[in-house]
Design an enzyme around this catalytic site. Structure first.
Site, PDB file in Angstrom:
ATOM      1  N   TYR A 437       0.895  -1.295   0.138  1.00 41.82           N
ATOM      2  CA  TYR A 437       0.253   0.253   0.022  1.00 41.82           C
ATOM      3  C   TYR A 437       0.529   1.266  -0.014  1.00 41.82           C
ATOM      4  O   TYR A 437       0.448   2.330  -0.608  1.00 41.82           O
ATOM      5  CB  TYR A 437      -0.827   0.050   1.307  1.00 41.82           C
ATOM      6  CG  TYR A 437      -2.224   1.014   1.036  1.00 41.82           C
ATOM      7  CD1 TYR A 437      -3.424   0.402   0.692  1.00 41.82           C
ATOM      8  CD2 TYR A 437      -2.214   2.111   1.323  1.00 41.82           C
ATOM      9  CE1 TYR A 437      -4.520   1.243   0.505  1.00 41.82           C
ATOM     10  CE2 TYR A 437      -3.096   3.153   1.217  1.00 41.82           C
ATOM     11  CZ  TYR A 437      -4.271   2.498   0.638  1.00 41.82           C
ATOM     12  OH  TYR A 437      -5.406   3.155   0.640  1.00 41.82           O
ATOM     13  N   TYR A 441       3.975   5.320  -2.611  1.00 46.99           N
ATOM     14  CA  TYR A 441       4.209   6.575  -2.194  1.00 46.99           C
ATOM     15  C   TYR A 441       5.741   6.799  -1.946  1.00 46.99           C
ATOM     16  O   TYR A 441       6.300   7.914  -2.055  1.00 46.99           O
ATOM     17  CB  TYR A 441       3.544   6.958  -0.709  1.00 46.99           C
ATOM     18  CG  TYR A 441       1.972   7.004  -0.800  1.00 46.99           C
ATOM     19  CD1 TYR A 441       1.363   8.113  -1.347  1.00 46.99           C
ATOM     20  CD2 TYR A 441       1.095   5.749  -0.899  1.00 46.99           C
ATOM     21  CE1 TYR A 441      -0.071   8.269  -1.499  1.00 46.99           C
ATOM     22  CE2 TYR A 441      -0.199   5.920  -0.958  1.00 46.99           C
ATOM     23  CZ  TYR A 441      -0.617   7.199  -1.049  1.00 46.99           C
ATOM     24  OH  TYR A 441      -2.105   7.263  -1.191  1.00 46.99           O
TER      25      TYR A 441
END
Length: 702
Positions: A437, A441
């Site tokens: 997840y 980023y």
């Protein structure tokens, strides 16, 4: 009736007179238009507004004036003077000027300051200065502070040394603050904990031209970038995350850094050399290795959380509207109060400090990672992956939501606004791992790995390109992009990976060996558990770092603390050294050239009053000397000097080549360096050269 010659002619002609041509007939008189006093006053006011507007624009830095004036000229040519004036008054003055003037208040020296008018004027022109003018200003500020120190020394003659140090620091630090700089050691000074030695080291910095040169460059860079944000040049409509200038400068700096690294080598005490660029590429300075280590640590954290039965939440924290220069649609935000990305980062750090304090008081332990990334206008926001006990989820969410929404809560009138300020998403293991997840980023803010073809939802640009802009943004504003929460220190982990001797680790202590083995094979989760778990306190670590102190080793006479090795808390007083060799950066030249260069320097410098050895068939340094001279000549020409034999000769003899008033050049380690020429500069640099020559002879065994 109005008097006119046409009336006289008409009255003298007989009735029914026909003119030969129609245009011969007299025309009626032209009457003066009826202009009221009110209209005249309004026109004068309008002209006054235009002149005042032009004056306000003229007060902006020239690199800001240029695009504004160009835009006005373009509108005048295409749509007329009225439209151009309307753009100046309604857009530039009403919308843009207040933003730019708000920024100027953060950086300029105000008129009430005790700084001399000349220095104040030049400092306030920093955004328009090139490097040469900026360096000259740094020299003048340093000279001004040196002069103040001399006056203070005369005033405090005969007083105790510690009182002299504190009095001098107090006055010099206040002058530095007048230049909008935070003096070294100022936080300790405010708390009353500044030591006399630290005050003296700080004074060395505050009176150093090099220190001011670096400070002014950074200050000017931030000032210019902040103005670009205020002007609207940092947004999804222009250049996302940071200005095009900042991106270009960052890429150029990377190129120059790489060229430098490729031209240099590392040399140990025995003269052995290795490639500097290869060491760089194999270290955490390499974005690829940095990303891999980060993913290893996150995966290790996830493994630890699974063993503990913890769950994970993904949080997003955003600053209130007043911190954002533009709206999400790319338009100028009327609520903006002049904040820059560094201001917003400090706000978010403050919010997080309150959250951590509250969680600690309530006994709610957490660990994980925080990622800071920019919105399209450069305003930072945080993404956080937090691991916690299942029973603590609701309490932790409540604490975080409360602190994240506390400031300007009145603007959060809709669910959309509340979600934009604070958002939490539970990590569902059935849909994917926590590591997966957050991986996007991390890659998005380092090197864009595995993001080919993906588009950024905020800027609508390829994520691969956005990664470079995000790195440039973080570099410009010095924002720490990634920070791990909890766990054992990564510095110990890296140091243990340098230690390849497993037998020594086992012989010292079994717990030490377990920590070393986990680090050696890159198992972050096992390393954290062996050190005491994700919530271990620093004083309870099994393995910690050992430092060695080098007194007065810095350029400013400060003690330098360097890593010596590691130690086991179970076996006090038995450190293991991991930094076996001392390395220095040297030019990438052959061993023969290196030896002859040192010989040339050693035999040419005559600093102790003795004659230099004569040249002979045995001691023939003609060829090495020619190489040294050529090297110095090229360096001089690159700095705009003539590089003639006289200049080269001065430098080779260990002298200082005067370039500008109060400034000069000298040679150190075969490289030109800038020096400030003062009253005691000869004594200082003679001592430096004596050490250089002594070291050269020692290296050669002479």
């Amino acid at each position: 009736m109005n008097f006119s010659f046409s009336n006289i002619i008409t009255e003298t002609l007989p009735p029914g007179h026909q003119w030969a041509y129609p245009w011969n007939a007299p025309l009626p008189p032209i009457s003066r238009p009826d202009i009221s006093t009110f209209d005249i006053e309004e026109k004068e006011k309008f002209i006054g507004r235009l002149l005042a507007a032009r004056s306000r624009v003229a007060a902006f830095p020239k690199f800001i004036q240029a695009p504004i004036n160009k835009r006005i000229d373009d509108i005048e040519r295409s749509q007329g003077i009225k439209k151009a004036n309307a753009h100046l008054l309604n857009h530039v003055i009403l919308r843009t000027a207040p933003r730019l003037e708000l920024i100027a208040e953060k950086y300029k020296i105000n008129r009430d300051s005790f700084v001399t008018a000349e220095l104040r004027r030049d400092f306030n022109n920093l955004p328009d200065m090139d490097s040469k003018r900026r360096d000259e200003l740094a020299f003048r500020i340093a000279a001004y502070l040196n002069m103040e120190m001399s006056l203070i020394a005369d005033e405090t003659a005969g007083e105790p040394p510690h009182r002299v140090a504190f009095e001098t620091y107090s006055r010099i630090a206040n002058i530095a603050r007048a230049f909008n700089q935070v003096p070294p050691g100022f936080s300790s000074w405010e708390k009353g904990s500044l030591e006399p030695d630290a005050a003296i080291s700080a004074l060395f910095r505050l009176t150093s031209e090099n220190w001011w040169r670096r400070r002014l460059k950074r200050f000017a860079d931030l000032w210019r970038e902040h103005l670009q944000i205020g002007l609207g040049n940092v947004s999804k409509k222009t250049s996302a995350y940071c200005s095009r200038t900042t991106q270009f400068e960052w890429k150029e700096q990377r190129r120059r850094t790489r060229e430098f690294l490729e031209s240099m080598q590392l040399e140990d005490e025995e003269g052995n050399r290795i490639s500097l660029i290869e060491k760089y590429d194999g270290s955490n300075a390499n974005p690829e290795i940095r990303r891999c280590e980060m993913m290893t640590r996150i995966r290790g954290f996830e493994n630890v959380s699974l063993e503990l039965g913890y769950v994970a939440d993904f949080y997003t924290l955003t600053a209130p509207s007043k911190y954002h220069a533009t709206t999400s649609a790319g338009y100028k935000n009327r609520k903006w109060q002049g904040s820059n990305p560094a201001d917003t980062q400090r706000y978010l750090c403050g919010v997080w400090a309150k959250i951590r304090a509250k969680l600690a008081r309530d006994g709610l332990p957490i660990f994980g990672i925080r990622v800071a990334e920019p919105h399209h206008d450069g305003t930072p926001h945080w993404h956080m992956l937090i691991f916690m006990r299942p029973s603590d989820v609701d309490a932790i969410r409540l604490v975080m939501r409360g602190h994240a929404m506390s400031e300007d809560f009145e603007e959060l009138r809709s669910d959309k606004a509340k979600k934009a300020r604070f958002y939490v998403e539970p990590i569902d293991p059935d849909k994917g791992s926590a590591t997966g997840y957050v991986a996007k980023y991390i890659s998005k803010n380092i090197d864009g790995y595995a993001l080919d073809g993906e588009i950024d939802a905020d800027t609508k640009e390829p994520l691969k390109e956005a990664a470079l802009a995000a790195s440039a943004w973080a570099s410009r504003w010095r924002i720490r992009q990634f920070q791990f929460i909890g766990g054992a220190p990564v510095s110990v982990y890296r140091e243990l990976r340098r230690m390849a001797d497993t037998d020594t680790a086992k012989a010292l202590d079994l717990d030490f060996a377990a920590v070393h083995d986990a680090a050696d094979k890159g198992a972050w989760g096992e390393y954290v558990k062996a050190q005491g778990g994700p919530f271990v306190k620093r004083r309870e670590l099994i393995v910690s770092l050992v430092y060695e102190l080098k007194e007065g080793a810095s350029e400013y006479g400060e003690d330098v603390k360097k890593i010596f090795g590691v130690q086991c808390s179970h076996v006090p007083g038995s450190p293991i050294r991991t930094r076996i060799k001392e390395w220095k950066i040297v030019s990438k030249i052959s061993d023969e050239a290196k030896a002859t260069s040192v010989l040339a320097l050693a035999f040419e410098l005559d600093l102790n009053g003795a004659f230099a050895p004569s040249r002979s068939s045995v001691n023939n340094c003609t060829e090495p000397q020619r190489r040294v001279s050529r090297n110095i000549e090229l360096q001089l020409k690159s700095r705009g000097e003539t590089g003639d034999p006289e200049q080269v000769s001065i430098l080779i003899r260990g002298g200082i080549l005067k370039t500008d008033p109060g400034k000069g050049l000298r040679i150190a380690n075969n490289q030109l360096i800038d020096v400030r020429i003062g009253l005691d500069v000869g004594r200082v640099y003679r001592a430096s050269n004596e050490r250089d020559v002594e070291k050269a002879f020692n290296d050669l065994g002479i």
